[in-house]
Design a protein around this motif. Structure first.
Motif, PDB file in Angstrom:
ATOM      1  N   VAL A   1      39.889  -2.892 -14.070  1.00  0.00           N
ATOM      2  CA  VAL A   1      39.030  -3.668 -14.969  1.00  0.00           C
ATOM      3  C   VAL A   1      37.613  -3.101 -14.957  1.00  0.00           C
ATOM      4  O   VAL A   1      36.969  -2.952 -16.005  1.00  0.00           O
ATOM      5  CB  VAL A   1      39.019  -5.159 -14.574  1.00  0.00           C
ATOM      6  CG1 VAL A   1      37.998  -5.929 -15.410  1.00  0.00           C
ATOM      7  CG2 VAL A   1      40.406  -5.763 -14.741  1.00  0.00           C
ATOM      8  N   GLY A   2      37.122  -2.763 -13.768  1.00  0.00           N
ATOM      9  CA  GLY A   2      35.786  -2.173 -13.655  1.00  0.00           C
ATOM     10  C   GLY A   2      35.672  -0.856 -14.403  1.00  0.00           C
ATOM     11  O   GLY A   2      34.670  -0.582 -15.064  1.00  0.00           O
ATOM     12  N   MET A   3      36.719  -0.028 -14.325  1.00  0.00           N
ATOM     13  CA  MET A   3      36.715   1.248 -15.039  1.00  0.00           C
ATOM     14  C   MET A   3      36.798   1.034 -16.545  1.00  0.00           C
ATOM     15  O   MET A   3      36.249   1.810 -17.327  1.00  0.00           O
ATOM     16  CB  MET A   3      37.869   2.116 -14.572  1.00  0.00           C
ATOM     17  CG  MET A   3      37.750   2.640 -13.145  1.00  0.00           C
ATOM     18  SD  MET A   3      36.262   3.653 -12.868  1.00  0.00           S
ATOM     19  CE  MET A   3      35.180   2.434 -12.080  1.00  0.00           C
ATOM     20  N   GLY A   4      37.467  -0.043 -16.954  1.00  0.00           N
ATOM     21  CA  GLY A   4      37.493  -0.381 -18.372  1.00  0.00           C
ATOM     22  C   GLY A   4      36.108  -0.742 -18.880  1.00  0.00           C
ATOM     23  O   GLY A   4      35.680  -0.282 -19.944  1.00  0.00           O
ATOM     24  N   VAL A   5      35.406  -1.562 -18.107  1.00  0.00           N
ATOM     25  CA  VAL A   5      34.042  -1.948 -18.482  1.00  0.00           C
ATOM     26  C   VAL A   5      33.142  -0.719 -18.528  1.00  0.00           C
ATOM     27  O   VAL A   5      32.365  -0.529 -19.479  1.00  0.00           O
ATOM     28  CB  VAL A   5      33.474  -2.989 -17.497  1.00  0.00           C
ATOM     29  CG1 VAL A   5      32.011  -3.281 -17.819  1.00  0.00           C
ATOM     30  CG2 VAL A   5      34.296  -4.269 -17.541  1.00  0.00           C
TER      31      VAL A   5
END
Length: 212
Positions: A127-131
């Motif tokens: 999720v962090g890499m998506g953001v």
């Protein structure tokens, strides 16, 4: 001939590259930059977030060095968009910029989550890499344009990415269907961002600490 999961990822990646490059062109048009400045702004917007993501995840070399199709897509987008942007009024440019940015945000968030999951990253990291993939290019664009990045304002921006990323991870875990998971995450991110633009939703801010 049916599309594989990799085919869908490539299509979405190219879509995001075009849309974010377009948003860079529109900012450059609004600021009356020259051709080189326009190309730089379009490029960093389109590949900046993905570059930072790959560096954080330890992917070497980064994606656009391996596949120069991304660079060609950016260049072609600039060539096509320059004359079209000249026909738009300032108000229309601003309106289109925000919508193009929203679509690019949703697309690249899904791409970032998917790449992290493919590399075996935990859900929270994915999720962090998506953001990071979604907002990174826009942050670089806004800094170069000497504007406050939307992610640092009261805009519902990164929050939309987080919601979309969580949905994508959940759907991927439950179904194992990459295209379905990516499209679900994209849709959530896009709808939240567009709703925030339409109804002027904003996050609460901290009050001044020196107030008496």
């Amino acid at each position: 001939m049916s599309f594989t999961a990799d085919d869908w990822v490539l299509v979405l990646d190219m879509l995001g590259t075009v849309v974010f490059a377009l948003s860079g062109v529109l900012v450059a048009r609004r600021l009356q930059m020259d051709g080189f400045g326009l190309l730089v702004l379009a490029s960093v917007t389109a590949i900046g977030g993905g570059t930072i993501r790959d560096l954080v995840l330890g992917v070497r070399p980064v994606f656009w060095v391996v596949d120069v199709l991304y660079l060609w897509v950016i260049l072609i987008t600039c060539i096509v968009a320059i004359p079209l942007a000249q026909l738009l009024s300032r108000a229309k440019v601003n309106w289109l910029l925000l919508r193009a940015d929203a679509l690019g945000l949703a697309t690249f968030t899904a791409i970032g989550v998917n790449k992290a999951l493919d590399l075996g990253a935990p859900a929270i990291v994915a999720v962090g890499m998506g953001v990071l993939t979604g907002v990174g290019g826009g942050v670089i664009r806004d800094v170069l344009a000497r504007e406050m990045p939307m992610v640092l304002c009261r805009e519902i921006y990164a929050t939309a990415c987080i919601a979309g990323g969580l949905v994508q991870v959940l759907v991927d875990h439950q179904t194992g269907q990459t295209p379905l998971a990516m499209l679900s995450g994209m849709l959530v991110t896009l709808l939240i961002r567009l709703a925030a633009l339409h109804w002027h939703w904003q996050l609460p801010t901290f009050g001044k600490l020196d107030q008496h």
